[in-house]
Scaffold this motif. Structure first.
Motif, PDB file in Angstrom:
ATOM      1  N   ALA A 444     -19.977  85.759  26.258  1.00 12.88           N
ATOM      2  CA  ALA A 444     -19.875  86.639  27.200  1.00 12.88           C
ATOM      3  C   ALA A 444     -20.888  87.080  27.937  1.00 12.88           C
ATOM      4  N   THR A 445     -22.063  87.190  27.316  1.00 20.58           N
ATOM      5  CA  THR A 445     -23.215  87.733  28.056  1.00 20.58           C
ATOM      6  C   THR A 445     -23.905  86.322  28.902  1.00 20.58           C
ATOM      7  N   THR A 446     -23.863  85.277  28.436  1.00 19.15           N
ATOM      8  CA  THR A 446     -24.194  83.820  29.063  1.00 19.15           C
ATOM      9  C   THR A 446     -23.222  83.796  30.414  1.00 19.15           C
ATOM     10  N   ILE A 447     -21.859  84.223  30.357  1.00 15.98           N
ATOM     11  CA  ILE A 447     -21.061  84.057  31.577  1.00 15.98           C
ATOM     12  C   ILE A 447     -21.587  85.221  32.506  1.00 15.98           C
ATOM     13  N   GLU A 448     -21.567  86.522  31.984  1.00 14.97           N
ATOM     14  CA  GLU A 448     -21.918  87.403  32.866  1.00 14.97           C
ATOM     15  C   GLU A 448     -23.167  86.999  33.735  1.00 14.97           C
ATOM     16  N   HIS A 449     -24.258  86.440  33.072  1.00 15.94           N
ATOM     17  CA  HIS A 449     -25.415  86.333  33.554  1.00 15.94           C
ATOM     18  C   HIS A 449     -25.256  84.995  34.604  1.00 15.94           C
ATOM     19  N   HIS A 450     -24.312  84.097  34.403  1.00 20.65           N
ATOM     20  CA  HIS A 450     -24.157  83.071  35.192  1.00 20.65           C
ATOM     21  C   HIS A 450     -23.259  83.413  36.550  1.00 20.65           C
ATOM     22  N   ALA A 451     -22.278  84.534  36.197  1.00 19.33           N
ATOM     23  CA  ALA A 451     -21.628  85.064  37.514  1.00 19.33           C
ATOM     24  C   ALA A 451     -22.635  85.704  38.403  1.00 19.33           C
ATOM     25  N   GLU A 452     -23.513  86.582  37.950  1.00 19.79           N
ATOM     26  CA  GLU A 452     -24.585  87.096  38.618  1.00 19.79           C
ATOM     27  C   GLU A 452     -25.353  86.213  39.346  1.00 19.79           C
ATOM     28  N   TRP A 453     -25.959  85.321  38.679  1.00 21.18           N
ATOM     29  CA  TRP A 453     -26.792  84.287  39.319  1.00 21.18           C
ATOM     30  C   TRP A 453     -26.073  83.477  40.542  1.00 21.18           C
ATOM     31  N   ILE A 454     -24.809  82.991  40.256  1.00 25.80           N
ATOM     32  CA  ILE A 454     -24.256  82.227  41.146  1.00 25.80           C
ATOM     33  C   ILE A 454     -24.128  83.281  42.333  1.00 25.80           C
TER      34      ILE A 454
END
Ligand code: NAP
Length: 541
Positions: A444-454
């Motif tokens: 969940a944490t890695t996904i949120e980080h990727h969503a923010e980065w993209i």
């Protein structure tokens, strides 16, 4: 079939409506992009839509395996258990979908089969299994790390007249009462399903190729005091997750793995080991500093684990069969269970050790091993996934000059920059792609980080009037080397290790360690630095 029906002029198409797809879709819409999502299932949830087998549950604490992007969301949602079961996670993701008005942007029951880049105008055309075409300059593949099921290829697979089930595409409620059930596999899915199946089966045969390392989850109902304490400082805890190597702060209340003590098992006495075993039980094998770097130390720790199996499983032969041999602790993903070994003390459960009694064939009436024919009403395939790359390369993705991602990965190995983008495939992003921490951290944490980065990356392009972004080959190669180098110093890549992290569970798949195991916190710092430095290592047009 190409009906010519197309959805023109979305800014971004997101593929997949699991945790990753929903999170990216929300972030993109919030940022003002015209985004839509294509999902193969009839509902949202991805993993939590398909894996409905009895016992399916998350092994990251519920309070942390959830989104932190909205404090209102995390305050209003109540998790009933420390480790939530599949139905509750699916309900949560449906709540997220409706709360943030995402459903109208998602097309369900539709599978993406091809993705082609048109270099003349930097647009991707996706085709779906209903013949439609979808066109957008940007594509985000949120297709999941463990979403392409792997089935064995035994002879006679299609002759079995009973019911064949896969944990990874379980059809919902199935009446298994008093049935003769065979489960093939003893990974996370099987370890969760076995105690539940054992409760209802007439008889349960467990066909095990490799004995697993699994630890009691100590799951239970959510403690209101723990929930209240977490909610009182949720934003701070979310920030804390990102400073940790696995993104799990352990504020779920259930005991998580403790870091090893500063003691080498190689220097310990038998009395000291016995004392640690008495104190820590299943955790004793992981309590030493030298087990991840020294094979002999590791084997001594595994012996502590075997001792716990012997203390738990009453039948001596069953205990021996369930004891891991021949590969190190720390090679495969550790499993959390509820009553796994105890299930083998039931009179209706039998372990079939395929190390000494291999499967010869599936027959009309069940499973034939070297020593016997076992009659079954139901066979459950808990045989895992073509992990991390399977869902991506099952789509025919064509980048610059018509190059094929599937062919490229097969011939040259899997490469990606940060698990976010691929050289030769501009404007295509991957969520939790190979080369990112993904499966070795809180998803969940890695996904949120990727969503923010993209999302930040697309805003940057828009702001600068740019139309394309793609990793340079040099930066991608350097990242692949870094991913491999870090993994090469761990038990994940020990010569005796086989795992889905390495792709060795899939016949013919190249042996290559896929996630980044350098720690989530340092990974996030690297990604942030790169973005700050005007996307160093990426070519922008
Ligand atoms: P898995 O860990 O890959 O386990 C597959 C099992 O099937 C292994 O025991 C494997 O044996 C066996 N197998 C595969 N092919 C076989 C064959 N031809 N004959 C006999 N046995 C065969 O898959 P999984 O259990 O679905 O779990 C995959 C990952 O999904 C987990 O590691 C975890 O990351 C995630 N997951 C998480 C949860 C959770 O959150 N609690 C639950 C389920 C899954 P070998 O070991 O010999 O290959």
């Amino acid at each position: 079939m190409d009906t010519g029906d197309s959805r023109m002029m979305q800014d971004v198409i997101v593929v997949g409506a699991g945790l990753g797809g929903l999170c990216v879709l929300h972030h993109l819409l919030e940022a003002g992009f015209a985004a839509s999502c294509i999902e193969a299932g009839a509902g949202v949830g991805g993993t939590w839509y398909w894996n409905r087998y009895p016992g399916a549950r998350c092994d990251t604490p519920s309070l942390e395996y959830s989104f932190g992007f909205s404090d209102e969301l995390q305050q209003e949602w109540h998790w009933s258990e420390f480790f939530a079961a599949q139905p509750e996670i699916e309900r949560y993701l449906n709540h997220v979908t409706d709360r943030f008005d995402l459903r109208r942007h998602i097309t369900f029951d539709t599978k993406v089969v091809t993705a082609r880049l048109d270099e003349s105008d930097w647009k991707w055309t996706l085709t779906t299994d209903d013949g439609r075409r979808w066109i957008a300059p940007f594509v985000v593949m949120a297709t999941g790390c463990l979403s392409a099921p792997a089935l064995p290829d035994y002879s006679g697979m299609d002759t079995f007249v009973g019911l064949s089930l896969q944990t990874s595409s379980w059809p919902g409620e199935v009446d298994l009462a008093r049935k003769r059930i065979g489960v093939i596999g003893t990974g996370s899915s099987a370890v969760q399903a076995i105690p539940e199946l054992a409760k209802v089966a007439g008889h349960l045969h467990v066909f095990q190729r490799t004995a697993t390392f699994t630890y009691p989850s100590h799951n239970g109902p959510m403690d209101p005091a723990v929930e209240e304490a977490a909610k009182a400082r949720y934003p701070e805890l979310r920030r804390l997750e990102r400073t940790l190597s696995n993104g799990i702060a352990g504020f779920g209340g259930a005991p998580m793995f403790q870091p090893p003590r500063p003691v080498n098992i190689l220097e310990s006495t038998a009395e000291e080991r016995a004392a640690v075993l008495g104190e820590l039980g299943w955790g004793a094998c992981r309590a030493w500093s030298d087990i991840s770097t020294n094979a002999q130390a590791n084997e001594m720790a595994v012996e502590l684990y075997r001792e716990m199996v012997r203390r738990t499983v009453t039948d001596r032969l069953a205990a021996e069969a369930l004891s891991p041999y021949g590969y190190p602790l720390g090679c495969k993903r550790p499993v959390l269970d509820t009553g796994y070994f105890e299930a083998f003390n039931r009179p209706n459960v039998t372990i079939v050790d395929l190390r000494s009694d291999g499967i010869q064939a599936i027959t009309e009436s069940g499973i034939r091993t070297s020593s016997s024919d076992i009659d079954l009403d139901v066979i459950v395939f808990a045989t895992g996934f073509d992990a991390m790359t399977g869902a991506l390369d099952r789509v025919d993705i064509r980048g610059r000059g018509g190059r094929s991602l599937r062919d490229e990965w097969a011939s040259e190995g899997v490469k990606s920059l940060l698990g976010l983008q691929l050289a030769g495939y501009p404007n295509l992003f991957t969520v939790n792609g190979p080369g990112s921490p993904s499966v070795v951290a809180n998803m969940a944490t890695t996904i949120e980080h990727h969503a923010e980065w993209i999302t930040a990356c697309l805003l940057h392009l828009r702001e600068k009037g740019l139309s394309a972004i793609e990793p340079t080959t040099a930066a991608q190669d350097a990242w692949a080397d870094r991913v491999n180098e870090i993994a090469s110093k761990t038990m994940y890549t020990a010569p005796t290790c086989n795992s889905w992290y390495l792709g060795t569970n899939i016949p013919g798949k190249r042996r290559q360690f896929l996630p980044f195991v350098g720690g989530l916190s340092s990974y996030i710092a690297i990604c942030d630095d790169i973005a700050r430095e005007e996307y160093r290592g990426f070519h922008r047009t």
